[in-house]
Design a protein around this motif. Structure first.
Motif, PDB file in Angstrom:
ATOM      1  N   PRO A  82       0.793  -1.241   0.000  1.00 57.06           N
ATOM      2  CA  PRO A  82       0.000   0.000   0.000  1.00 57.06           C
ATOM      3  C   PRO A  82       0.821   1.285   0.000  1.00 57.06           C
ATOM      4  CG  PRO A  82      -0.861  -1.568   1.599  1.00 57.06           C
ATOM      5  CD  PRO A  82       0.444  -2.117   1.124  1.00 57.06           C
ATOM      6  N   GLY A  83       1.986   1.255   0.626  1.00 59.33           N
ATOM      7  CA  GLY A  83       2.797   2.466   0.692  1.00 59.33           C
ATOM      8  C   GLY A  83       3.574   2.761  -0.566  1.00 59.33           C
ATOM      9  N   GLY A  84       3.636   1.804  -1.457  1.00 61.28           N
ATOM     10  CA  GLY A  84       4.389   1.990  -2.699  1.00 61.28           C
ATOM     11  C   GLY A  84       5.866   2.254  -2.423  1.00 61.28           C
ATOM     12  N   SER A  85       6.525   2.922  -3.332  1.00 59.57           N
ATOM     13  CA  SER A  85       7.965   3.174  -3.206  1.00 59.57           C
ATOM     14  C   SER A  85       8.274   4.293  -2.217  1.00 59.57           C
ATOM     15  CB  SER A  85       8.548   3.543  -4.578  1.00 59.57           C
ATOM     16  OG  SER A  85       7.892   4.691  -5.115  1.00 59.57           O
ATOM     17  N   GLN A 136      -0.591  15.279  11.873  1.00 57.52           N
ATOM     18  CA  GLN A 136      -0.548  14.938  10.449  1.00 57.52           C
ATOM     19  C   GLN A 136       0.319  13.714  10.203  1.00 57.52           C
ATOM     20  OE1 GLN A 136       0.540  18.432   8.194  1.00 57.52           O
ATOM     21  NE2 GLN A 136      -1.035  19.691   9.151  1.00 57.52           N
ATOM     22  N   ILE A 137       1.418  13.612  10.927  1.00 59.24           N
ATOM     23  CA  ILE A 137       2.267  12.415  10.816  1.00 59.24           C
ATOM     24  C   ILE A 137       1.492  11.192  11.305  1.00 59.24           C
ATOM     25  CG2 ILE A 137       4.329  11.282  11.739  1.00 59.24           C
ATOM     26  CD1 ILE A 137       5.658  14.069  11.787  1.00 59.24           C
ATOM     27  N   TRP A 138       0.743  11.368  12.388  1.00 62.23           N
ATOM     28  CA  TRP A 138      -0.070  10.271  12.921  1.00 62.23           C
ATOM     29  C   TRP A 138      -1.091   9.814  11.883  1.00 62.23           C
ATOM     30  CZ3 TRP A 138      -5.328   9.714  13.967  1.00 62.23           C
ATOM     31  CH2 TRP A 138      -5.689   8.599  14.764  1.00 62.23           C
ATOM     32  N   ILE A 139      -1.763  10.745  11.221  1.00 66.39           N
ATOM     33  CA  ILE A 139      -2.764  10.399  10.209  1.00 66.39           C
ATOM     34  C   ILE A 139      -2.156   9.562   9.096  1.00 66.39           C
ATOM     35  CG2 ILE A 139      -4.217  11.351   8.368  1.00 66.39           C
ATOM     36  CD1 ILE A 139      -4.838  13.705  10.229  1.00 66.39           C
ATOM     37  N   GLU A 140      -1.049  10.020   8.550  1.00 64.72           N
ATOM     38  CA  GLU A 140      -0.413   9.294   7.450  1.00 64.72           C
ATOM     39  C   GLU A 140       0.070   7.913   7.895  1.00 64.72           C
ATOM     40  OE1 GLU A 140      -0.419  10.126   4.272  1.00 64.72           O
ATOM     41  OE2 GLU A 140      -1.607  11.868   4.871  1.00 64.72           O
ATOM     42  N   SER A 141       0.581   7.847   9.115  1.00 58.77           N
ATOM     43  CA  SER A 141       1.080   6.562   9.625  1.00 58.77           C
ATOM     44  C   SER A 141      -0.054   5.581   9.865  1.00 58.77           C
ATOM     45  CB  SER A 141       1.860   6.790  10.931  1.00 58.77           C
ATOM     46  OG  SER A 141       2.984   7.616  10.716  1.00 58.77           O
ATOM     47  N   LYS A 143      -3.028   5.596   8.349  1.00 56.07           N
ATOM     48  CA  LYS A 143      -3.550   5.187   7.037  1.00 56.07           C
ATOM     49  C   LYS A 143      -2.759   4.011   6.484  1.00 56.07           C
ATOM     50  CE  LYS A 143      -4.033   8.576   4.071  1.00 56.07           C
ATOM     51  NZ  LYS A 143      -3.812   9.885   3.415  1.00 56.07           N
ATOM     52  N   LEU A 144      -1.451   4.101   6.541  1.00 50.28           N
ATOM     53  CA  LEU A 144      -0.605   3.029   6.020  1.00 50.28           C
ATOM     54  C   LEU A 144      -0.723   1.779   6.877  1.00 50.28           C
ATOM     55  CD1 LEU A 144       1.503   2.039   4.012  1.00 50.28           C
ATOM     56  CD2 LEU A 144       3.278   3.067   5.464  1.00 50.28           C
ATOM     57  N   CYS A 145      -0.717   1.963   8.189  1.00 46.77           N
ATOM     58  CA  CYS A 145      -0.807   0.821   9.103  1.00 46.77           C
ATOM     59  C   CYS A 145      -2.083   0.019   8.875  1.00 46.77           C
ATOM     60  CB  CYS A 145      -0.742   1.324  10.545  1.00 46.77           C
ATOM     61  SG  CYS A 145      -0.904   0.026  11.804  1.00 46.77           S
ATOM     62  N   GLN A 147      -3.965  -0.243   6.231  1.00 43.72           N
ATOM     63  CA  GLN A 147      -3.948  -0.955   4.949  1.00 43.72           C
ATOM     64  C   GLN A 147      -2.980  -2.131   4.980  1.00 43.72           C
ATOM     65  OE1 GLN A 147      -3.447   1.874   1.716  1.00 43.72           O
ATOM     66  NE2 GLN A 147      -5.073   3.189   2.489  1.00 43.72           N
ATOM     67  N   GLU A 148      -1.842  -1.956   5.613  1.00 49.45           N
ATOM     68  CA  GLU A 148      -0.887  -3.066   5.720  1.00 49.45           C
ATOM     69  C   GLU A 148      -1.453  -4.206   6.551  1.00 49.45           C
ATOM     70  OE1 GLU A 148       3.452  -0.863   5.221  1.00 49.45           O
ATOM     71  OE2 GLU A 148       2.624  -1.100   7.240  1.00 49.45           O
ATOM     72  N   GLU A 149      -2.221  -3.879   7.588  1.00 46.83           N
ATOM     73  CA  GLU A 149      -2.855  -4.921   8.392  1.00 46.83           C
ATOM     74  C   GLU A 149      -3.859  -5.712   7.554  1.00 46.83           C
ATOM     75  OE1 GLU A 149      -2.554  -5.874  11.601  1.00 46.83           O
ATOM     76  OE2 GLU A 149      -0.971  -4.470  12.153  1.00 46.83           O
ATOM     77  N   LEU A 150      -4.606  -5.026   6.708  1.00 45.33           N
ATOM     78  CA  LEU A 150      -5.579  -5.707   5.852  1.00 45.33           C
ATOM     79  C   LEU A 150      -4.900  -6.563   4.791  1.00 45.33           C
ATOM     80  CD1 LEU A 150      -8.222  -2.859   5.456  1.00 45.33           C
ATOM     81  CD2 LEU A 150      -8.579  -5.074   6.540  1.00 45.33           C
ATOM     82  N   VAL A 151      -3.762  -6.100   4.294  1.00 48.02           N
ATOM     83  CA  VAL A 151      -2.995  -6.917   3.340  1.00 48.02           C
ATOM     84  C   VAL A 151      -2.597  -8.227   3.999  1.00 48.02           C
ATOM     85  CG1 VAL A 151      -0.793  -7.117   2.134  1.00 48.02           C
ATOM     86  CG2 VAL A 151      -2.140  -5.031   1.908  1.00 48.02           C
ATOM     87  N   THR A 152      -2.118  -8.140   5.229  1.00 51.44           N
ATOM     88  CA  THR A 152      -1.641  -9.324   5.945  1.00 51.44           C
ATOM     89  C   THR A 152      -2.775 -10.273   6.303  1.00 51.44           C
ATOM     90  OG1 THR A 152       0.188  -8.052   6.900  1.00 51.44           O
ATOM     91  CG2 THR A 152      -0.404 -10.117   7.996  1.00 51.44           C
ATOM     92  N   ASP A 153      -3.885  -9.724   6.795  1.00 53.53           N
ATOM     93  CA  ASP A 153      -4.942 -10.556   7.362  1.00 53.53           C
ATOM     94  C   ASP A 153      -6.120 -10.849   6.440  1.00 53.53           C
ATOM     95  OD1 ASP A 153      -3.505 -10.549   9.749  1.00 53.53           O
ATOM     96  OD2 ASP A 153      -4.526  -8.771  10.506  1.00 53.53           O
TER      97      ASP A 153
END
Length: 278
Positions: A82-85, A136-141, A143-145, A147-153
């Motif tokens: 999800p985070g791409g490059s 803002q850093i929390w929001i972006e982090s 969002k990625l977290c 999506q990565e959890e959904l990829v895994t599970d």
């Protein structure tokens, strides 16, 4: 005369019986259809909290769960990163990847990808400028977290049946840990840290979630996570700010959840940031 009456009764009996039989068959068919509708065709159950809509079992779809659900589809390899490059997640992932992978969930009562995931993600993205730089850093982090959890599970290529209820449950289960520590490489990014350094961001998180979803489930989840960090800050800083902004319903939930959820840890009197476990 008596013979005539008997003759007429005997003559009329077969058609009368046939009419009664047809009527009973129609009643039975209607009852069977009604029972099937009430029982969601035997492939689901009705949910009182969802206006008694049918919640279909895995692999079934339709308003009455009578149709086989579309099977999971293959999605782009990019969906599994999800985070791409550049490590930045986009809200489009929910429609392009999660919804595309499970088309059978599109009309499901527990559909998550579009009605919750993407909507929630976009709302925070649109309101990011209102947050502090740490927020803002929390929001972006987060969002990625998420999506990565959904990829895994959830997104695994080995899944061959769409279990929409389980997808939603898995997604919600990942929220608290992503709120607390979305970036495992940087423990300072988390809701506990924001509670101490930027409590106004906690107010905005609750308000944004409420405005986007009007979902008690989501707001309660965030409050419960915050209670585990710093109950006093939640009661004496966040709650008054919510009342000031006109979010009395959300402020009231803080009291309700505070009584229902014991604090697992807290900030010290010196204001040190708590460290919550996963």
């Amino acid at each position: 005369m008596a013979r005539m009456i008997v003759f007429l009764l005997v003559s009329a009996w077969p058609p009368a019986c046939l009419g009664l039989q047809n009527h009973l068959q129609r009643v039975a068919a209607g009852a069977e259809a009604e029972a099937g509708l009430f029982c969601c065709s035997g492939h689901g159950h009705r949910a009182p909290l969802l206006n008694f809509a049918c919640v279909c079992n895995a692999g079934w779809a339709g308003s009455d769960c009578s149709a086989p659900a579309a099977p999971p589809q293959n999605v782009s390899a990019a969906c599994y990163n999800p985070g791409g490059s550049n490590g930045v997640a986009t809200c489009a992932w929910y429609s392009v990847c999660l919804a595309e992978r499970f088309p059978g969930c599109e009309d499901h009562a527990h559909e998550y990808a579009i009605s919750f995931g993407q909507k929630y993600c976009q709302r925070f993205t649109d309101n990011a400028a209102r947050f502090s730089s740490a927020g803002q850093i929390w929001i972006e982090s987060v969002k990625l977290c998420l999506q990565e959890e959904l990829v895994t599970d959830v997104l695994s290529p080995s899944v061959n049946v769409a279990d929409c209820t389980q997808i939603r449950r898995t997604a919600f289960d990942s929220h608290p840990r992503c709120y607390v520590q979305p970036d495992k490489s940087d423990p300072s990014i988390g809701i506990c840290h924001l509670m101490v350094t930027n409590p106004r961001d906690i107010v905005l998180i609750l308000e944004t979630t409420w405005d986007a979803l009007l979902a008690l489930e989501s707001v309660k989840q965030i409050i419960d996570t915050a209670i585990g960090c710093a109950l006093q800050a939640l009661q004496h800083i966040v709650k008054p700010l919510l009342l000031q902004d006109g979010y009395s319903e959300v402020a009231a939930l803080i009291d309700i959840q505070s009584m229902a959820t014991p604090a697992t840890s807290s900030t010290s009197e010196r204001g040190e940031v708590c460290q919550m476990g996963k």
